[in-house]
Motif scaffolding. Structure first.
Motif, PDB file in Angstrom:
ATOM      1  N   VAL A 112      -5.716  61.764  21.926  1.00  0.00           N
ATOM      2  CA  VAL A 112      -5.983  60.465  21.121  1.00  0.00           C
ATOM      3  C   VAL A 112      -5.146  60.167  20.078  1.00  0.00           C
ATOM      4  CG1 VAL A 112      -7.393  61.813  19.395  1.00  0.00           C
ATOM      5  CG2 VAL A 112      -8.121  59.426  19.286  1.00  0.00           C
ATOM      6  N   LYS A 113      -4.166  61.380  19.583  1.00  0.00           N
ATOM      7  CA  LYS A 113      -3.022  61.510  18.816  1.00  0.00           C
ATOM      8  C   LYS A 113      -2.430  60.177  19.309  1.00  0.00           C
ATOM      9  CE  LYS A 113      -3.707  65.859  15.657  1.00  0.00           C
ATOM     10  NZ  LYS A 113      -2.898  67.277  16.096  1.00  0.00           N
ATOM     11  N   LEU A 114      -2.009  60.774  20.933  1.00  0.00           N
ATOM     12  CA  LEU A 114      -0.385  59.604  21.268  1.00  0.00           C
ATOM     13  C   LEU A 114      -1.432  58.229  21.768  1.00  0.00           C
ATOM     14  CD1 LEU A 114       0.496  61.574  24.359  1.00  0.00           C
ATOM     15  CD2 LEU A 114       2.380  61.477  22.453  1.00  0.00           C
ATOM     16  N   LEU A 115      -2.048  57.896  21.619  1.00  0.00           N
ATOM     17  CA  LEU A 115      -2.947  57.160  21.511  1.00  0.00           C
ATOM     18  C   LEU A 115      -2.936  56.159  19.913  1.00  0.00           C
ATOM     19  CD1 LEU A 115      -4.348  54.764  22.746  1.00  0.00           C
ATOM     20  CD2 LEU A 115      -6.517  55.485  21.261  1.00  0.00           C
ATOM     21  N   MET A 116      -2.849  57.066  18.819  1.00  0.00           N
ATOM     22  CA  MET A 116      -2.458  56.051  18.044  1.00  0.00           C
ATOM     23  C   MET A 116      -0.902  55.711  17.312  1.00  0.00           C
ATOM     24  SD  MET A 116      -5.208  55.948  17.135  1.00  0.00           S
ATOM     25  CE  MET A 116      -6.649  56.356  18.036  1.00  0.00           C
ATOM     26  N   LYS A 117       0.057  57.096  18.127  1.00  0.00           N
ATOM     27  CA  LYS A 117       0.964  56.776  17.316  1.00  0.00           C
ATOM     28  C   LYS A 117       1.982  56.054  18.784  1.00  0.00           C
ATOM     29  CE  LYS A 117       1.227  61.275  15.793  1.00  0.00           C
ATOM     30  NZ  LYS A 117       2.038  62.930  15.680  1.00  0.00           N
ATOM     31  N   THR A 118       1.334  55.447  19.544  1.00  0.00           N
ATOM     32  CA  THR A 118       2.166  54.715  20.343  1.00  0.00           C
ATOM     33  C   THR A 118       1.558  53.846  20.521  1.00  0.00           C
ATOM     34  OG1 THR A 118       1.236  56.261  22.136  1.00  0.00           O
ATOM     35  CG2 THR A 118       3.390  57.123  21.929  1.00  0.00           C
ATOM     36  N   THR A 119       0.623  53.754  21.450  1.00  0.00           N
ATOM     37  CA  THR A 119       0.059  52.272  21.805  1.00  0.00           C
ATOM     38  C   THR A 119      -0.138  51.110  21.011  1.00  0.00           C
ATOM     39  OG1 THR A 119      -1.017  53.564  23.370  1.00  0.00           O
ATOM     40  CG2 THR A 119      -1.696  50.897  23.268  1.00  0.00           C
ATOM     41  N   LEU A 120      -1.256  51.830  19.555  1.00  0.00           N
ATOM     42  CA  LEU A 120      -1.405  50.927  18.223  1.00  0.00           C
ATOM     43  C   LEU A 120      -0.157  50.784  17.557  1.00  0.00           C
ATOM     44  CD1 LEU A 120      -4.616  52.501  17.589  1.00  0.00           C
ATOM     45  CD2 LEU A 120      -4.588  50.745  19.116  1.00  0.00           C
TER      46      LEU A 120
END
Length: 277
Positions: A198-206
């Motif tokens: 979920v940390k990677l989702l916030m930092k990359t995708t979004l």
């Protein structure tokens, strides 16, 4: 027909991530996944896709498209499995966005219910025609008044794709226990990632989509233990990327499958099913 304006860095902007991913995957990996409506819907939106298109041939963007498609295929698999025993069930899309999974699963006997924020439903109504057996509900999922529109007399299956990441764990727990109380014999399908995921989702995708100010709060490192909140529910879970399909296609390489294994095993990407006893 007039195009529908979608602003960047808004909740509406989150509609673009899975939609464009499904469009990309349908174009790049047609043997694995086909979504004819995704391209048409993208063409109906007034949104600056130029930044995404510049990166669309990169390995990570290709994999992001695969991720969106695999989630879709996994959820469809679970819904169709439920419909084997409940052929006239209600299919409820929680946080529906511009997703048409309900139609993809409908055997011609089901009712389809789509629930999302009022502004999202307004966009949906303008570009996605409903079937006679389909209704849209404008409501925050955390306001349980939408539940009064859901019929459980012939079975009901709820699903949430890429939605619960933005909830607090207490909110997910409250929602699940409320569904379990109201809909005996029903079922809920949703995806999750682990804390690192979920940390990677916030930092990359979004970030790549130009979306900021949205927190990822809900994650599961061990779904079978962490969401076993009641004797009234039965929890099962499968890996997200390789748990349902072998991901075999002429354009899928070893590197794609390697990253898929990493996502399943280290980022804890999973599809979770909760049956209400």
């Amino acid at each position: 027909m007039d195009k529908i304006k979608i602003e960047k860095n808004t909740v509406q902007g989150t509609l673009i991530i899975p939609l464009y991913g499904r469009k990309m995957c349908s174009e790049k990996f047609p043997d694995l996944y086909k979504d004819n409506s995704a391209k048409e819907l993208c063409e109906r939106l007034d949104y600056d896709f130029s930044e995404i298109e510049k990166k669309s041939n990169s390995f990570l963007y290709e994999f992001g498209a695969l991720e969106a498609a695999m989630r879709q295929l996994d959820i469809i698999s679970e819904i169709k499995d439920y419909l084997k025993k409940h052929t006239k069930a209600t299919i409820v899309n929680l946080g529906c966005g511009l997703d048409e999974t309900g139609k993809a699963c409908d055997n011609g006997l089901c009712q389809i219910v789509n629930v999302d924020f009022p502004d999202i439903i307004e966009i949906r109504k303008k570009i996605i025609p409903n079937r006679d057996s389909e209704i849209n509900i404008s409501c925050n999922l955390k306001d349980y008044s939408w539940m009064k529109h859901v019929d459980n007399s012939k079975g009901v299956i709820f699903f949430a794709a890429g939605v619960f990441h933005y909830f607090k764990i207490e909110e997910v727990k409250s929602l699940i226990l409320e569904l379990a109380k109201r809909y005996k014999g029903g079922c809920l399908i949703f995806d999750s990632v682990g804390e690192l995921g979920v940390k990677l989702l916030m930092k990359t995708t979004l970030k790549n989509m130009g979306i900021s100010g949205i927190d990822g709060l809900f994650y599961l490192n061990n779904p079978l233990k962490e969401i076993n909140w009641s004797n009234e529910i039965k929890v099962s879970s499968k890996p997200y990327m390789l748990g349902y399909y072998n991901m075999r296609s002429p354009n899928i390489f070893f590197s794609h499958r390697l990253l898929a294994n990493i996502c399943d095993n280290f980022l804890k990407m999973a599809i979770n099913r909760i049956d209400f006893k």
